[in-house]
Design an enzyme around this catalytic site. Structure first.
Site, PDB file in Angstrom:
ATOM      1  N   ASN A 208       0.847  -1.179   0.000  1.00 33.20           N
ATOM      2  CA  ASN A 208       0.000   0.000   0.000  1.00 33.20           C
ATOM      3  C   ASN A 208       0.886   1.233   0.000  1.00 33.20           C
ATOM      4  O   ASN A 208       2.107   1.123  -0.074  1.00 33.20           O
ATOM      5  CB  ASN A 208      -0.964  -0.019   1.189  1.00 33.20           C
ATOM      6  CG  ASN A 208      -0.223  -0.112   2.505  1.00 33.20           C
ATOM      7  OD1 ASN A 208       0.673   0.695   2.780  1.00 33.20           O
ATOM      8  ND2 ASN A 208      -0.570  -1.087   3.322  1.00 33.20           N
ATOM      9  N   LYS A 286       9.989 -15.481 -11.445  1.00 27.30           N
ATOM     10  CA  LYS A 286       9.184 -14.402 -12.008  1.00 27.30           C
ATOM     11  C   LYS A 286       8.117 -14.980 -12.927  1.00 27.30           C
ATOM     12  O   LYS A 286       8.402 -15.811 -13.795  1.00 27.30           O
ATOM     13  CB  LYS A 286      10.078 -13.440 -12.796  1.00 27.30           C
ATOM     14  CG  LYS A 286       9.298 -12.286 -13.417  1.00 27.30           C
ATOM     15  CD  LYS A 286      10.199 -11.362 -14.215  1.00 27.30           C
ATOM     16  CE  LYS A 286       9.371 -10.270 -14.885  1.00 27.30           C
ATOM     17  NZ  LYS A 286      10.206  -9.370 -15.706  1.00 27.30           N
ATOM     18  N   ASP A 304      -4.568 -11.060  11.742  1.00 26.98           N
ATOM     19  CA  ASP A 304      -5.002  -9.766  12.255  1.00 26.98           C
ATOM     20  C   ASP A 304      -4.157  -9.457  13.495  1.00 26.98           C
ATOM     21  O   ASP A 304      -4.456  -9.935  14.599  1.00 26.98           O
ATOM     22  CB  ASP A 304      -6.487  -9.804  12.597  1.00 26.98           C
ATOM     23  CG  ASP A 304      -7.068  -8.429  12.875  1.00 26.98           C
ATOM     24  OD1 ASP A 304      -6.343  -7.608  13.465  1.00 26.98           O
ATOM     25  OD2 ASP A 304      -8.231  -8.185  12.503  1.00 26.98           O
ATOM     26  N   LYS A 337     -14.740  -0.820  14.012  1.00 27.54           N
ATOM     27  CA  LYS A 337     -13.473  -1.551  14.044  1.00 27.54           C
ATOM     28  C   LYS A 337     -12.962  -1.680  15.474  1.00 27.54           C
ATOM     29  O   LYS A 337     -12.451  -2.727  15.872  1.00 27.54           O
ATOM     30  CB  LYS A 337     -12.439  -0.833  13.173  1.00 27.54           C
ATOM     31  CG  LYS A 337     -11.083  -1.524  13.141  1.00 27.54           C
ATOM     32  CD  LYS A 337     -10.123  -0.827  12.181  1.00 27.54           C
ATOM     33  CE  LYS A 337      -8.775  -1.551  12.147  1.00 27.54           C
ATOM     34  NZ  LYS A 337      -7.838  -0.938  11.166  1.00 27.54           N
ATOM     35  N   LYS A 341     -12.265  -5.338  16.939  1.00 22.97           N
ATOM     36  CA  LYS A 341     -10.893  -5.760  17.240  1.00 22.97           C
ATOM     37  C   LYS A 341     -10.663  -5.945  18.737  1.00 22.97           C
ATOM     38  O   LYS A 341      -9.788  -6.697  19.146  1.00 22.97           O
ATOM     39  CB  LYS A 341      -9.891  -4.723  16.715  1.00 22.97           C
ATOM     40  CG  LYS A 341     -10.018  -4.411  15.230  1.00 22.97           C
ATOM     41  CD  LYS A 341      -9.536  -5.530  14.362  1.00 22.97           C
ATOM     42  CE  LYS A 341      -9.526  -5.079  12.892  1.00 22.97           C
ATOM     43  NZ  LYS A 341      -9.027  -6.128  11.982  1.00 22.97           N
TER      44      LYS A 341
END
Length: 397
Positions: A208, A286, A304, A337, A341
């Site tokens: 990200n 690859k 998580d 959340k 969590k």
């Protein structure tokens, strides 16, 4: 800050021993008294005369010195200091410390002391990465030894990598933090930072846009308040802060392992942007592009990390803080959340591309707690970190 402090400095036998001379000078400039101890190996790199001249005290070298024993036995020598500082801590010295050996003056002092111990490791990169050294490191940390570095850099042997002695200003800063009377003095805080990279093949990965800037700023703010910080980071764009116990990882599973190995801690701040999924079977070669054919990638869910730690039955940190990067319904999603969590706080932010927050220099967050949502104005990531660290210090009492 160091005026009147007594430092027992043990100089180990490595090429980096010469930096001990500069360290002595800087410690004394700040008002500290430095009592030097040298291993026999250290004398191959710097002379006792040089060390003694800078310290203003005779160098202690021999375990069985009848004159010194009459004046001050080695047991007493190990206990009159405010801090025992080992620079450089070689692989051999760390192994002896971890095993409880006491065959010379340096190791006997380390065994006999009830004074806090801080070490700055320095050795060849392969010696540092050897499983035996890492086992010894884990033992020493579990015993309460503070570790400074090592840094990545060029080695005297011509290799490059982790194992280089931290620079003298960084060691000095760690010593000053040790004596700082900040509100988080004596508290261990874990911070995760940066993205994770989940491999597809040797040249491609899932990631990200996280730069790691906010996590680094949080770690620095906690250090300034006197905390001992364990910093677990993925491959971030921003360099990690000096003075933390640094653990570099690539994948989410590696990050979870590093987090669990760092426990117990008093508080944990999970600022890392962990990839939610990974390729089930990453290719060891690859993947070649073939016209008209797309590769079939099968995904598994990553562990998580936040929920794993927040929902621990035993050994849970006293305060668990998560982050929520959202693109819509920020407060609602972050509130859900937090409940899902099981963490205490969630720091939520709007990372839509037009905000420029993801990878940028500023942040605009909402702190979600059991008492509700508290919107903070947009500010620099350093300012966000300082505000969060102050709130954390207040919560820990």
């Amino acid at each position: 800050m160091l005026a009147g402090k007594r430092i027992l400095l043990i100089i180990g036998g490595g090429i980096a021993a010469y930096k001990g001379l500069d360290l002595i000078r800087r410690l004394r400039e700040r008002g500290a008294t430095v009592t030097p101890v040298m291993t026999r190996a250290a004398e191959q790199f710097v002379t006792p005369l040089s060390v003694s001249a800078l310290a203003g005290e005779a160098v202690h070298r021999d375990l069985f010195d009848l004159t010194k024993e009459a004046e001050m036995g080695h047991i007493q020598l190990s206990r009159v200091a405010d801090l025992v500082l080992v620079v450089p801590a070689t692989a051999d010295l760390m192994a002896k410390m971890g095993s409880g050996l006491a065959g010379d003056l340096a190791t006997t002092l380390l065994m006999a002391t009830d004074t806090p111990v801080m070490i700055a490791p320095a050795m060849n990169v392969r010696m540092w990465q050897h499983p035996a050294t890492q086992r010894n490191l884990a033992v020493l940390k579990a015993d309460g030894v503070t570790v400074v570095g090592p840094d990545d850099g060029d080695m005297a042997c011509g290799e490059f990598g982790p194992g280089r002695l931290s620079e003298v200003p960084d060691i000095l800063a760690a010593v000053e933090r040790h004596f700082a009377a900040g509100p988080l003095a004596g508290q261990r805080v874990l911070v995760t930072s940066g993205p994770t990279h989940e491999p597809i093949d040797p040249v491609r990965y899932i990631a990200n846009r996280s730069s790691g800037a906010q996590g680094t700023a949080i770690a620095e703010a906690l250090l300034r308040l006197g905390a001992e910080v364990i910093f677990v980071t993925g491959p971030a764009d921003v360099a990690p802060p000096d003075g933390v116990a640094l653990h570099r990882v690539e994948t989410a599973r590696q990050m979870l392992d590093a987090v669990q190995a760092a426990l117990p801690v008093d508080a944990a701040v999970f600022a890392a942007a962990v990839a939610d999924w990974r390729v089930r079977e990453a290719s060891d070669r690859k993947i070649k592009k073939q016209a008209g054919t797309l590769p079939a990638l099968h995904f598994d869910e990553n562990p998580d990390i936040l929920a794993t730690v927040a929902q621990m039955a035993t050994g849970r940190p006293g305060l668990v803080v998560g982050f929520a990067a959202e693109t819509n319904d920020v407060v609602e999603n972050a509130t859900a959340k937090r409940a899902r969590k099981g963490c205490d706080w969630i720091v939520a932010n709007d990372v839509r591309p037009e905000t420029g927050i993801m990878g940028g220099a500023e942040n605009a967050v909402t702190l979600i707690t059991s008492e509700g949502a508290e919107a903070w104005p947009r500010m620099g990531k350093r300012a966000v970190a300082e505000r969060l660290a102050e709130r954390l210090a207040a919560a820990l009492g």
